[in-house]
Design a protein around this motif. Structure first.
Motif, mmCIF file in Angstrom:
data_model
loop_
_atom_site.group_PDB
_atom_site.id
_atom_site.type_symbol
_atom_site.label_atom_id
_atom_site.label_comp_id
_atom_site.label_asym_id
_atom_site.label_seq_id
_atom_site.Cartn_x
_atom_site.Cartn_y
_atom_site.Cartn_z
ATOM 1 N N ILE A 1 0.020 -5.222 -8.653
ATOM 2 C CA ILE A 1 0.920 -4.082 -9.029
ATOM 3 C C ILE A 1 1.881 -4.174 -10.425
ATOM 4 O O ILE A 1 2.558 -5.461 -10.114
ATOM 5 N N ALA A 2 1.654 -3.578 -11.035
ATOM 6 C CA ALA A 2 2.734 -3.770 -12.230
ATOM 7 C C ALA A 2 3.751 -2.834 -12.218
ATOM 8 O O ALA A 2 3.467 -1.661 -12.306
ATOM 9 N N THR A 3 4.942 -3.349 -11.749
ATOM 10 C CA THR A 3 5.917 -2.369 -11.636
ATOM 11 C C THR A 3 7.304 -3.148 -11.883
ATOM 12 O O THR A 3 7.525 -4.289 -11.793
ATOM 13 N N ASN A 4 8.399 -2.327 -11.882
ATOM 14 C CA ASN A 4 9.758 -2.810 -12.253
ATOM 15 C C ASN A 4 10.343 -2.830 -10.806
ATOM 16 O O ASN A 4 11.580 -3.439 -10.682
ATOM 17 N N THR A 5 9.697 -2.301 -9.875
ATOM 18 C CA THR A 5 10.335 -2.519 -8.500
ATOM 19 C C THR A 5 10.157 -3.746 -7.914
ATOM 20 O O THR A 5 9.068 -4.467 -7.770
ATOM 21 N N LEU B 1 -3.535 -10.942 2.191
ATOM 22 C CA LEU B 1 -3.857 -9.295 1.442
ATOM 23 C C LEU B 1 -2.503 -8.758 0.718
ATOM 24 O O LEU B 1 -2.841 -8.262 -0.356
ATOM 25 N N GLY B 2 -1.524 -8.938 1.278
ATOM 26 C CA GLY B 2 -0.224 -8.496 0.959
ATOM 27 C C GLY B 2 -0.075 -9.184 -0.260
ATOM 28 O O GLY B 2 0.439 -8.575 -1.448
ATOM 29 N N ILE C 1 0.821 -1.178 0.144
ATOM 30 C CA ILE C 1 0.017 -0.019 -0.042
ATOM 31 C C ILE C 1 0.973 1.174 -0.014
ATOM 32 O O ILE C 1 0.576 2.241 -0.600
ATOM 33 N N ALA C 2 2.150 1.377 0.835
ATOM 34 C CA ALA C 2 2.882 2.307 0.668
ATOM 35 C C ALA C 2 3.624 2.681 -0.542
ATOM 36 O O ALA C 2 3.582 3.648 -1.133
ATOM 37 N N TYR C 3 3.686 1.612 -1.442
ATOM 38 C CA TYR C 3 4.250 1.727 -2.710
ATOM 39 C C TYR C 3 3.062 2.377 -3.686
ATOM 40 O O TYR C 3 3.186 3.450 -4.354
ATOM 41 N N LEU C 4 1.850 1.977 -3.327
ATOM 42 C CA LEU C 4 0.889 2.527 -4.280
ATOM 43 C C LEU C 4 0.819 4.111 -4.012
ATOM 44 O O LEU C 4 0.070 4.636 -4.808
ATOM 45 N N LEU C 5 0.813 4.303 -2.780
ATOM 46 C CA LEU C 5 0.536 5.780 -2.420
ATOM 47 C C LEU C 5 1.743 6.788 -2.497
ATOM 48 O O LEU C 5 1.436 7.820 -2.171
#
Length: 313
Positions: A139-143, A131-132, A83-87
């Motif tokens: 999440i579609a991310t390169n991280t 949930l995590g 969630i921190a990444y999304l925000l």
């Protein structure tokens, strides 16, 4: 102000690394050569800090029989990271908030319902971990958020190192300042309450310290393996001594030695750093389990063989 704190933090870290390199320089070149690289120097300092913090709190986790609680909190931080990444927040904020909320939720279930502590922990950590996993899967991310699961100490950067240093200072100061109520609560909560200590504050304060330590260990051993570093050093020391102060020193030493040796082996043999650290810690526990003077399996076998009349000094 933030720039000033960051500059101060970097200066402190560079000073600590310089001191470590003086110590490393004493060893033969075959052992010290890997630490010529800057990333290995940062990894070494991070590993030492995490090993010491986990070793210190490991004693309370083992003596309070909170192993499952450490596992619950370590899994519960995963949705906070996602969630921190999304925000767009720092991972630390999301992880700490998720861990704290889950720990408080476990306490509320245990105190205000018929659900026992083990069931409450199981419910909270499986829900939070699931949930995590669901959030990370969307999440579609390169991280590489999967590094949070398994750790990546060889890639640790200054911000994560400053967080680990800060967490270590907080844990050390908290244990030093509140040592007496912590010890009383660990061994006899009723006596601590009778002496006027607020055991609820001590209880949740210790949980928050564990949460902070787990969050600080994400970069090193990851969520899945951090629980081993919160159990194994304390369990190893518990086999070797009956005194808490000695147990704490041995546990910190075991945590630091495991972290340093695991880091070195991960570099030399291209192993996963978190897994290598935990395997070394487990190997040290196995040695203590076999060879501890009083509680070791070999010593117990030898005393049984000598007969019931044999005494030990």
């Amino acid at each position: 102000m933030m720039v000033w704190f960051e500059t101060l933090g970097r200066a402190m870290i560079d000073t600590l690394i310089a001191g470590l390199m003086v110590i490393v320089g004493v060893f033969p070149e075959a052992l010290s050569a890997p630490f010529d690289y800057a990333f290995m120097q940062r990894a070494l300092l991070t590993s030492i800090l995490v090993g010491a913090i986990c070793g210190l709190l490991s004693c309370f986790v083992v003596l309070k029989r909170w192993s499952l609680l450490g596992d619950a909190i370590s899994h519960a931080v995963l949705p906070g990271v996602a969630i921190a990444y999304l925000l767009g927040w720092p991972f630390f904020i999301g992880a700490f908030l998720a861990g704290a909320v889950s720990a408080l939720g476990i306490g509320a279930l245990e105190r205000h319902t018929r659900i026992k502590s083990d069931a409450a922990m199981g419910l909270m950590f499986t829900f939070a971990f699931a949930l995590g996993v669901v959030i990370i899967g969307k999440i579609a991310t390169n991280t590489h958020l999967m590094h949070i699961l398994f750790g990546n100490v060889l890639g640790v950067q200054y911000p994560a190192l400053m967080l680990t240093l800060f967490s270590g200072v907080v844990a050390l100061m908290a244990v030093w300042i509140f040592y007496r109520p912590l010890v009383l609560y660990t061994f006899d909560p009723m006596q601590a309450r009778a002496l006027g200590f607020n055991t609820s504050v001590v209880h949740y304060g210790l949980i928050l310290l564990l949460t902070l330590t787990i969050v600080a260990s994400l970069e090193t051993v990851g969520i899945i393996l951090v629980v081993a570093m919160l159990i194994t050093p304390g369990a190893t020391a518990h086999l070797l001594t009956e005194r808490l102060t000695t147990m704490m020193l041995l546990s910190v030493g075991t945590g630091v030695l495991s972290a340093v040796l695991g880091l070195y082996l991960s570099f030399q043999f291209d192993l996963a750093s978190g897994g290598a650290i935990v395997l070394v810690a487990t190997a040290l526990f196995t040695v203590a389990l076999l060879a501890a003077p009083r509680h070791g399996l070999v010593g117990r076998w030898w005393r049984r063989r000598q007969g019931p009349g044999t005494t030990t000094s």
